[in-house]
Design an enzyme around this catalytic site. Structure first.
Site, PDB file in Angstrom:
ATOM      1  N   LYS A 298      38.279  22.940 -52.794  1.00 64.27           N
ATOM      2  CA  LYS A 298      37.616  21.716 -53.259  1.00 64.27           C
ATOM      3  C   LYS A 298      37.662  21.488 -54.771  1.00 64.27           C
ATOM      4  O   LYS A 298      36.815  20.791 -55.338  1.00 64.27           O
ATOM      5  CB  LYS A 298      36.138  21.661 -52.789  1.00 64.27           C
ATOM      6  CG  LYS A 298      35.895  21.991 -51.353  1.00 64.27           C
ATOM      7  CD  LYS A 298      36.894  21.418 -50.390  1.00 64.27           C
ATOM      8  CE  LYS A 298      36.816  19.939 -50.187  1.00 64.27           C
ATOM      9  NZ  LYS A 298      37.880  19.502 -49.211  1.00 64.27           N
TER      10      LYS A 298
ATOM     11  N   SER B 103      31.136  19.488 -52.904  1.00 67.89           N
ATOM     12  CA  SER B 103      32.297  19.026 -52.139  1.00 67.89           C
ATOM     13  C   SER B 103      32.575  19.972 -50.965  1.00 67.89           C
ATOM     14  O   SER B 103      32.843  19.544 -49.837  1.00 67.89           O
ATOM     15  CB  SER B 103      33.516  18.949 -53.077  1.00 67.89           C
ATOM     16  OG  SER B 103      34.651  18.528 -52.379  1.00 67.89           O
TER      17      SER B 103
ATOM     18  N   HIS C  84      44.524  28.907 -51.047  1.00 67.63           N
ATOM     19  CA  HIS C  84      43.208  29.156 -51.640  1.00 67.63           C
ATOM     20  C   HIS C  84      42.970  30.657 -51.796  1.00 67.63           C
ATOM     21  O   HIS C  84      41.874  31.071 -52.142  1.00 67.63           O
ATOM     22  CB  HIS C  84      42.103  28.589 -50.746  1.00 67.63           C
ATOM     23  CG  HIS C  84      42.136  27.098 -50.595  1.00 67.63           C
ATOM     24  ND1 HIS C  84      42.213  26.248 -51.665  1.00 67.63           N
ATOM     25  CD2 HIS C  84      42.091  26.317 -49.486  1.00 67.63           C
ATOM     26  CE1 HIS C  84      42.209  24.998 -51.226  1.00 67.63           C
ATOM     27  NE2 HIS C  84      42.144  25.014 -49.908  1.00 67.63           N
TER      28      HIS C  84
HETATM   29  S1  PPS Z   1      40.819  21.410 -50.278  1.00 68.75           S
HETATM   30  O1  PPS Z   1      40.286  21.157 -48.909  1.00 68.75           O
HETATM   31  O2  PPS Z   1      40.281  22.643 -50.836  1.00 68.75           O
HETATM   32  O3  PPS Z   1      42.263  21.370 -50.338  1.00 68.75           O
HETATM   33  O4  PPS Z   1      40.210  20.215 -51.143  1.00 68.75           O
HETATM   34  P1  PPS Z   1      40.703  19.764 -52.592  1.00 68.75           P
HETATM   35  O5  PPS Z   1      41.819  18.833 -52.437  1.00 68.75           O
HETATM   36  O6  PPS Z   1      40.865  20.938 -53.463  1.00 68.75           O
HETATM   37  O7  PPS Z   1      39.432  18.998 -53.128  1.00 68.75           O
HETATM   38  C1  PPS Z   1      38.915  17.841 -52.515  1.00 68.75           C
HETATM   39  C2  PPS Z   1      38.103  17.119 -53.571  1.00 68.75           C
HETATM   40  O8  PPS Z   1      39.012  16.480 -54.496  1.00 68.75           O
HETATM   41  C3  PPS Z   1      38.773  15.072 -54.475  1.00 68.75           C
HETATM   42  N1  PPS Z   1      40.041  14.371 -54.689  1.00 68.75           N
HETATM   43  C4  PPS Z   1      40.300  13.650 -55.781  1.00 68.75           C
HETATM   44  N2  PPS Z   1      39.570  13.405 -56.890  1.00 68.75           N
HETATM   45  C5  PPS Z   1      40.123  12.590 -57.834  1.00 68.75           C
HETATM   46  N3  PPS Z   1      41.333  12.027 -57.709  1.00 68.75           N
HETATM   47  C6  PPS Z   1      42.100  12.233 -56.616  1.00 68.75           C
HETATM   48  N4  PPS Z   1      43.287  11.675 -56.499  1.00 68.75           N
HETATM   49  C7  PPS Z   1      41.589  13.095 -55.599  1.00 68.75           C
HETATM   50  N5  PPS Z   1      42.062  13.522 -54.397  1.00 68.75           N
HETATM   51  C8  PPS Z   1      41.104  14.298 -53.856  1.00 68.75           C
HETATM   52  C9  PPS Z   1      38.174  14.831 -53.084  1.00 68.75           C
HETATM   53  O9  PPS Z   1      37.538  13.598 -53.013  1.00 68.75           O
HETATM   54  C10 PPS Z   1      37.228  16.026 -52.995  1.00 68.75           C
HETATM   55  O10 PPS Z   1      36.140  15.927 -53.905  1.00 68.75           O
HETATM   56  P2  PPS Z   1      34.722  15.271 -53.522  1.00 68.75           P
HETATM   57  O11 PPS Z   1      33.813  15.620 -54.660  1.00 68.75           O
HETATM   58  O12 PPS Z   1      34.278  15.878 -52.239  1.00 68.75           O
HETATM   59  O13 PPS Z   1      34.956  13.805 -53.422  1.00 68.75           O
END
Ligand code: PPS
Length: 312
Positions: free
Chosen positions: A48, A144, A112
């Site tokens: 996340k 998240s 991860h």
């Molecule tokens: S995972 O499941 O671990 O692979 O998730 P990960 O992609 O690391 O994290 C998901 C969070 O990143 C946000 N997210 C983004 N934020 C900004 N810009 C873009 N383009 C973007 N893409 C994914 C996503 O909404 C999750 O954060 P939260 O706080 O839950 O919204």
């Protein structure tokens, strides 16, 4: 509180200190024994922290700025998670393991897993394979993670008690390194200590939010690709939160059928500072104390909120 620290039936303690989803265990030897190719690219994160965002940027850079994501069904199919690659086709624990090594080069992978569980080629710097690590402040990361993890329900796999966890109970697990992938702190520090390695690019989610264009450019340069400013702008636009949220290829919409009723979508808020809507004052102070204890003196810092003037 100790009573919140029970082990869900779909979790296992691996390597004495790293909690894994049961389905991941069968991939641990493939990850540890991976034979790197110099053009492999790994996106490494604690869950996340910005994985999917960086994956999308990397994929765009490596595929000639194909903003239509031509022919791609899901990000997982072209950029699999090493510890659970069949997530988009068969997430059950007893699915036969997939051999990721046969994927066409350049092999793009996300993981991860903590640094110490990666292969010797990476650990002993015997490869030029590139690693992009993304960190995120622990308060937003755990919020998240809470929505993501407790929103899953795989029939016959997920412990039925798990989706009912409150945020405070989940946070307690985070403080006790009991979330999948174990300690957020160790995970970050293992990569932070190696941030100067030539094949590691260490990024921060909050910095990407402040100035995504510069980060796309930086990632492209790290991957040896010379993009025009126009191409950098196209990728920045395509991989904005708004555009990714509405794009089926990268928004993990297919997760919906594995999620509990009312669970938030994968692309939830994409903000810095949403933790303020979830932490009590006491929880926030506890996290601040822990942050100081674990990261104090290491040089690793994060933004916990951004002001309008911080965005470029
Ligand atoms: S995972 O499941 O671990 O692979 O998730 P990960 O992609 O690391 O994290 C998901 C969070 O990143 C946000 N997210 C983004 N934020 C900004 N810009 C873009 N383009 C973007 N893409 C994914 C996503 O909404 C999750 O954060 P939260 O706080 O839950 O919204």
């Amino acid at each position: 509180m100790a009573e919140d620290l029970w082990m869900p039936s779909h979790h296992v303690m691996y390597d004495k200190e790293c909690v894994l989803e049961g389905a991941m265990v069968k991939y641990m030897s493939q990850i540890r024994n991976w034979s790197c190719k110099d053009d492999d690219v790994f996106v490494c994160t604690y869950p996340k922290c910005g994985t999917t965002w960086v994956q999308a940027i990397v994929w765009q850079i490596m595929h000639n700025v194909d903003t239509n994501w031509s022919g791609i069904k899901t990000m997982d199919s072209v950029f699999p998670m090493m510890e659970w690659p069949e997530m988009d086709v068969n997430p059950s624990e007893d699915a036969a393991p997939v051999d990721l090594s046969v994927r066409p080069s350049p092999r793009l992978m996300k993981t991860h897993m903590p640094f110490r569980l990666l292969c010797d080629d990476v650990q002993n710097q015997k490869t030029k394979a590139r690693i992009i690590y993304v960190t995120r402040n622990p308060k937003d990361a755990v919020v998240s993670y809470y929505y993501f993890d407790t929103g899953f329900y795989l029939e016959g796999v997920t412990d039925p008690r798990y989706p009912a966890l409150t945020f405070s109970q989940f946070l307690e697990r985070f403080f006790n390194d009991l979330c999948i992938c174990g300690s957020y702190w160790t995970h970050n520090l293992e990569f932070w200590e190696r941030r100067h390695w030539e094949n590691i690019l260490f990024l921060k989610y909050e910095d990407m939010m402040k100035d995504p264009w510069t980060h796309v450019k930086k990632i492209a340069e790290f991957l040896g690709k010379d993009l025009t400013d126009q191409q950098v702008s196209s990728i920045t636009e395509t991989t904005s939160f708004k555009n990714m949220k509405s794009n089926k290829t990268v928004n993990y919409e297919y997760f919906t059928e594995m999620r509990t009723e009312g669970a938030t979508p994968f692309m939830r808020k994409g903000k810095v500072g949403d933790w303020k809507n979830h932490f009590t004052v006491a929880e926030s102070e506890r996290m601040d104390k822990e942050y100081k204890k674990k990261f104090g003196g290491t040089g690793l810092t994060h933004d916990f909120e951004l002001k309008p003037e911080d965005y470029k």
